[in-house]
Design an enzyme around this catalytic site. Sequence first.
Site, PDB file in Angstrom:
ATOM      1  N   ASP A 173       0.842  -1.250  -0.136  1.00 50.94           N
ATOM      2  CA  ASP A 173      -0.092  -0.192  -0.007  1.00 50.94           C
ATOM      3  C   ASP A 173       0.776   1.404   0.005  1.00 50.94           C
ATOM      4  O   ASP A 173       0.511   2.210  -0.712  1.00 50.94           O
ATOM      5  CB  ASP A 173      -0.870  -0.033   1.094  1.00 50.94           C
ATOM      6  CG  ASP A 173      -0.320  -0.244   2.478  1.00 50.94           C
ATOM      7  OD1 ASP A 173       0.688  -0.793   2.338  1.00 50.94           O
ATOM      8  OD2 ASP A 173      -0.902   0.394   3.525  1.00 50.94           O
ATOM      9  N   THR A 207       3.714   1.542  -1.072  1.00 47.78           N
ATOM     10  CA  THR A 207       4.560   1.573  -2.497  1.00 47.78           C
ATOM     11  C   THR A 207       3.598   2.138  -3.361  1.00 47.78           C
ATOM     12  O   THR A 207       4.123   2.910  -4.457  1.00 47.78           O
ATOM     13  CB  THR A 207       5.113   0.298  -2.895  1.00 47.78           C
ATOM     14  OG1 THR A 207       5.876  -0.345  -1.606  1.00 47.78           O
ATOM     15  CG2 THR A 207       6.040   0.387  -3.911  1.00 47.78           C
ATOM     16  N   THR A 222       1.857  -7.704  -0.944  1.00 45.58           N
ATOM     17  CA  THR A 222       1.742  -7.515   0.343  1.00 45.58           C
ATOM     18  C   THR A 222       1.463  -9.031   1.112  1.00 45.58           C
ATOM     19  O   THR A 222       0.652  -9.496   0.622  1.00 45.58           O
ATOM     20  CB  THR A 222       0.819  -6.823   0.753  1.00 45.58           C
ATOM     21  OG1 THR A 222       0.328  -6.855   2.198  1.00 45.58           O
ATOM     22  CG2 THR A 222      -0.516  -6.735   0.135  1.00 45.58           C
ATOM     23  N   ILE A 223       2.318  -9.453   2.106  1.00 43.76           N
ATOM     24  CA  ILE A 223       1.806 -10.664   2.661  1.00 43.76           C
ATOM     25  C   ILE A 223       0.951 -10.601   3.439  1.00 43.76           C
ATOM     26  O   ILE A 223       0.008 -11.575   3.734  1.00 43.76           O
ATOM     27  CB  ILE A 223       3.368 -10.808   3.827  1.00 43.76           C
ATOM     28  CG1 ILE A 223       3.373 -12.300   3.724  1.00 43.76           C
ATOM     29  CG2 ILE A 223       3.333 -10.191   4.969  1.00 43.76           C
ATOM     30  CD1 ILE A 223       3.584 -13.238   2.790  1.00 43.76           C
ATOM     31  N   ASP A 224       0.389  -9.467   4.003  1.00 47.78           N
ATOM     32  CA  ASP A 224      -0.950  -9.088   4.720  1.00 47.78           C
ATOM     33  C   ASP A 224      -2.121  -9.224   4.147  1.00 47.78           C
ATOM     34  O   ASP A 224      -3.143  -9.314   4.791  1.00 47.78           O
ATOM     35  CB  ASP A 224      -0.730  -7.609   5.495  1.00 47.78           C
ATOM     36  CG  ASP A 224       0.429  -7.713   6.704  1.00 47.78           C
ATOM     37  OD1 ASP A 224       1.024  -8.670   6.798  1.00 47.78           O
ATOM     38  OD2 ASP A 224       0.710  -6.722   7.093  1.00 47.78           O
ATOM     39  N   ARG A 231      -0.245  -6.900  10.134  1.00 48.05           N
ATOM     40  CA  ARG A 231      -0.371  -5.404  11.048  1.00 48.05           C
ATOM     41  C   ARG A 231      -1.569  -4.986  11.404  1.00 48.05           C
ATOM     42  O   ARG A 231      -1.885  -4.878  12.370  1.00 48.05           O
ATOM     43  CB  ARG A 231       0.339  -4.360   9.929  1.00 48.05           C
ATOM     44  CG  ARG A 231       1.572  -3.678  10.643  1.00 48.05           C
ATOM     45  CD  ARG A 231       1.841  -2.588   9.716  1.00 48.05           C
ATOM     46  NE  ARG A 231       2.677  -2.767   8.565  1.00 48.05           N
ATOM     47  CZ  ARG A 231       4.080  -2.816   8.711  1.00 48.05           C
ATOM     48  NH1 ARG A 231       4.595  -2.395   9.727  1.00 48.05           N
ATOM     49  NH2 ARG A 231       4.662  -2.855   7.509  1.00 48.05           N
ATOM     50  N   TYR A 254       9.173 -13.855  10.138  1.00 49.78           N
ATOM     51  CA  TYR A 254       9.655 -13.770   8.678  1.00 49.78           C
ATOM     52  C   TYR A 254       9.692 -15.122   7.964  1.00 49.78           C
ATOM     53  O   TYR A 254       9.867 -14.924   6.773  1.00 49.78           O
ATOM     54  CB  TYR A 254      11.117 -13.329   9.114  1.00 49.78           C
ATOM     55  CG  TYR A 254      10.964 -11.800   9.827  1.00 49.78           C
ATOM     56  CD1 TYR A 254      10.567 -10.452   8.669  1.00 49.78           C
ATOM     57  CD2 TYR A 254      11.217 -11.391  11.095  1.00 49.78           C
ATOM     58  CE1 TYR A 254      10.668  -9.411   9.222  1.00 49.78           C
ATOM     59  CE2 TYR A 254      11.272 -10.412  11.430  1.00 49.78           C
ATOM     60  CZ  TYR A 254      10.726  -9.160  10.786  1.00 49.78           C
ATOM     61  OH  TYR A 254      10.776  -8.040  11.239  1.00 49.78           O
TER      62      TYR A 254
HETATM   63  N1  ADP Z   1       2.172   8.030   1.179  1.00 50.58           N
HETATM   64  C1  ADP Z   1       3.148   7.912   0.754  1.00 50.58           C
HETATM   65  N2  ADP Z   1       3.866   8.606  -0.352  1.00 50.58           N
HETATM   66  C2  ADP Z   1       4.875   8.198  -1.146  1.00 50.58           C
HETATM   67  N3  ADP Z   1       5.772   7.289  -0.826  1.00 50.58           N
HETATM   68  C3  ADP Z   1       5.289   6.353   0.409  1.00 50.58           C
HETATM   69  C4  ADP Z   1       4.146   6.554   0.874  1.00 50.58           C
HETATM   70  N4  ADP Z   1       3.990   5.619   2.129  1.00 50.58           N
HETATM   71  C5  ADP Z   1       5.079   4.808   1.709  1.00 50.58           C
HETATM   72  N5  ADP Z   1       5.752   5.366   0.700  1.00 50.58           N
HETATM   73  C6  ADP Z   1       7.115   4.550   0.196  1.00 50.58           C
HETATM   74  O1  ADP Z   1       6.848   3.391  -0.327  1.00 50.58           O
HETATM   75  C7  ADP Z   1       7.862   2.534   0.107  1.00 50.58           C
HETATM   76  C8  ADP Z   1       7.255   1.139   0.715  1.00 50.58           C
HETATM   77  O2  ADP Z   1       6.414   1.315   1.947  1.00 50.58           O
HETATM   78  P1  ADP Z   1       6.034   0.404   3.110  1.00 50.58           P
HETATM   79  O3  ADP Z   1       4.831   1.095   3.827  1.00 50.58           O
HETATM   80  O4  ADP Z   1       7.411   0.319   3.642  1.00 50.58           O
HETATM   81  O5  ADP Z   1       5.805  -1.025   2.353  1.00 50.58           O
HETATM   82  P2  ADP Z   1       4.489  -1.367   1.496  1.00 50.58           P
HETATM   83  O6  ADP Z   1       4.795  -0.738   0.285  1.00 50.58           O
HETATM   84  O7  ADP Z   1       4.859  -2.774   1.244  1.00 50.58           O
HETATM   85  O8  ADP Z   1       3.255  -1.194   2.130  1.00 50.58           O
HETATM   86  C9  ADP Z   1       8.730   3.303   1.105  1.00 50.58           C
HETATM   87  O9  ADP Z   1       9.893   3.681   0.041  1.00 50.58           O
HETATM   88  C10 ADP Z   1       8.309   4.654   1.249  1.00 50.58           C
HETATM   89  O10 ADP Z   1       8.845   5.525   1.476  1.00 50.58           O
HETATM   90  O1  FBP Z   2       9.996  -6.096   7.371  1.00 55.76           O
HETATM   91  P1  FBP Z   2       9.828  -5.016   8.541  1.00 55.76           P
HETATM   92  O2  FBP Z   2      10.215  -3.697   8.257  1.00 55.76           O
HETATM   93  O3  FBP Z   2      10.505  -5.934   9.795  1.00 55.76           O
HETATM   94  O4  FBP Z   2       8.217  -5.368   8.749  1.00 55.76           O
HETATM   95  C1  FBP Z   2       7.483  -6.267   9.106  1.00 55.76           C
HETATM   96  C2  FBP Z   2       6.164  -5.921   8.464  1.00 55.76           C
HETATM   97  O5  FBP Z   2       5.969  -6.199   7.412  1.00 55.76           O
HETATM   98  C3  FBP Z   2       4.813  -6.642   6.916  1.00 55.76           C
HETATM   99  O6  FBP Z   2       5.223  -8.291   6.552  1.00 55.76           O
HETATM  100  C4  FBP Z   2       3.958  -6.192   5.920  1.00 55.76           C
HETATM  101  O7  FBP Z   2       4.753  -5.610   4.983  1.00 55.76           O
HETATM  102  P2  FBP Z   2       4.237  -4.600   3.884  1.00 55.76           P
HETATM  103  O8  FBP Z   2       3.579  -3.432   4.349  1.00 55.76           O
HETATM  104  O9  FBP Z   2       5.578  -4.281   3.295  1.00 55.76           O
HETATM  105  O10 FBP Z   2       3.633  -5.515   3.182  1.00 55.76           O
HETATM  106  C5  FBP Z   2       4.048  -7.040   8.290  1.00 55.76           C
HETATM  107  O11 FBP Z   2       3.094  -8.264   8.130  1.00 55.76           O
HETATM  108  C6  FBP Z   2       5.085  -6.907   9.322  1.00 55.76           C
HETATM  109  O12 FBP Z   2       4.313  -6.170  10.396  1.00 55.76           O
HETATM  110 MG    MG Z   3       2.250  -1.702   3.966  1.00 48.41          MG
END
Ligand code: ADP
Ligand code: FBP
Ligand code: MG
Length: 528
Positions: free
Chosen positions: A239, A241, A267-269, A314, A425
């Site tokens: 989300d 990303t 996303t794994i979640d 999460r 993990y």
């Molecule tokens: N609102 C946002 N606007 C721009 N980039 C974002 C935003 N939220 C997250 N990102 C960027 O997306 C990447 C991944 O976000 P993250 O929340 O860690 O994982 P995921 O995409 O799996 O949910 C990170 O590099 C982060 O800086």
């Molecule tokens: O890899 P990290 O930073 O320890 O984060 C763990 C978290 O990542 C997750 O796997 C979810 O990751 P994403 O938001 O990247 O999909 C959660 O289930 C867990 O809480």
């Molecule tokens: Mg996420």
Amino acid sequence: MDLSISSPFRGAFPAPTSTFILNPKSRCSHSLNFFKHRNSYSKNPLFSRQKIPIRAQVSDPAVDDGFVIDDVPHLTDFLPDLPSYPNPLQNSQAYAIVKQTFVRPEDVVAQKIVVQKDSSRGEHFRRAGPCEKVYFKSEEVRACIVTCGGLCPGINTVIREIVCGLNYMYGVDDILGIQGGYRGFYSKNTLILTPKVVNDIHKRGGTFLLTSRGGHDTQKIVDNIQDRGINQVYIIGGDGTQRGASRIYEEVEKRGLKVAVAGIPKTIDNDIAVIDKSFGFDTAVEEAQRAINAAHVEVESVENGIGIVKLMGRYSGFIAMFATLASRDVDCCLIPESPFYLEGKGGLFEFIEERLKENGHIVIVVAEGAGQEYLAQSMQGIDEKDASGNRLLLDVGLWLTQNIKDHFTKERKMAINMKYIDPTYMIRAIPSNASDNIYCTLLAQSAVHGAMAGYTGFTVGPVNSRHAYIPISHVTETQNTVKLTDRMWARLLASTNQPSFLNCDESTGGKVCKDTIDLINNMKITSI
Ligand SMILES: Nc1ncnc2c1ncn2[C@@H]1O[C@H](COP(=O)(O)OP(=O)(O)O)[C@@H](O)[C@H]1O
Ligand SMILES: O=P(O)(O)OC[C@H]1O[C@](O)(COP(=O)(O)O)[C@@H](O)[C@@H]1O
Ligand SMILES: [Mg+2]
């Protein structure tokens, strides 16, 4: 009457009873409301260049059948003079005897498939797949792939299939790997990706391109895209990303660059909205079975065995819910969406004691995001975030283990055997299983077809089993969570026969019960 419209979706209507001319410009406001586009891309060639007469049912002009198309942007929305070319798949051996190589521009995928005779037809997305016209010549494409956020089984398969798809289907041989997530655009060297380089990567877990959290700097990223002459960007991530991808798309459009931005949801979640399920989820659920089995074997071999397995999740408890449903060895599943309480009538302690008396053991699966509000109360002031701004969770597994131990040994004076398993993990750091591998291939190929056809700002994914192009902004609007009001959660409760934690108890002052009811009342009721 003749109906002449400029939309690609003109075929998506019921059989005609009469027809009429529909002014293309008025398609969004026409009284029949056939076209209620959330995004109106009037310059889209598919909308504006073709005017093909169609026939539509007009039994009652005042009827609004609620048919809405949520279309994705196209490069020609802001670059109207872009030339198009015949899709090279026309001459592809692979597609030589396929009945219908190209998806029809009017093909849409319905978000709502359970309907009643008079119910609104609801939202629709553009069907994913190869299109008759492409907006890039093969030799002109310079693509890049980036992976961001946490790991998930199957990322390497998606990378591999984007590279192979671009190369084998469209003859593209200039593909770059951005290393280490978004920040890799401006802080790392790129990798050259060829089918040979990525040939075996799907057999490994993790991401071949490395990943990271944080580091999203839209300006720097788009500067880099521009400097490197990249014109297709494939972004694999969750989300966060996809939000980042949306920013990139907006900036690209603002600068008027011919750059297609395609998001592949990871996303794994399983917390990404609209799509049926995220890739790697099935693999993770399967792997979680191993931890649950281990817990079960351990606790059924001792007296008063209590097994606790903590799984990822999460804000969404899908992994815990599906792992529980699949296993049948789980007595109780705790997820973030369903508040629970420990003490008193209808509470977790009472349930554990009952099961110990009945079976001599109990297995509890807890999603890592469950019960965070109680943990926060007992560990005040801890509110840390990761580099992406996601709240760091407190360890509910350890908290639960300690509380259960204290209750039974100190208060109930019962000897218990506690086994706590935290495979966190392990369930995501593995290669994807066969069905996820196939799913990843479809995602990658659909993303490639979409970008070649000039679509941009889209996320690809299955909606009711059909792959579709979904505007990125749409999938980031909400988060997919387990709906306690859906039948799936009821199925789980019926399968474990665990408490629903809806019974108010004096010891909680009725608070937990009230919280739950408020939560449920605020939920959009859906059924699956
Ligand atoms: N609102 C946002 N606007 C721009 N980039 C974002 C935003 N939220 C997250 N990102 C960027 O997306 C990447 C991944 O976000 P993250 O929340 O860690 O994982 P995921 O995409 O799996 O949910 C990170 O590099 C982060 O800086
Ligand atoms: O890899 P990290 O930073 O320890 O984060 C763990 C978290 O990542 C997750 O796997 C979810 O990751 P994403 O938001 O990247 O999909 C959660 O289930 C867990 O809480
Ligand atoms: Mg996420």
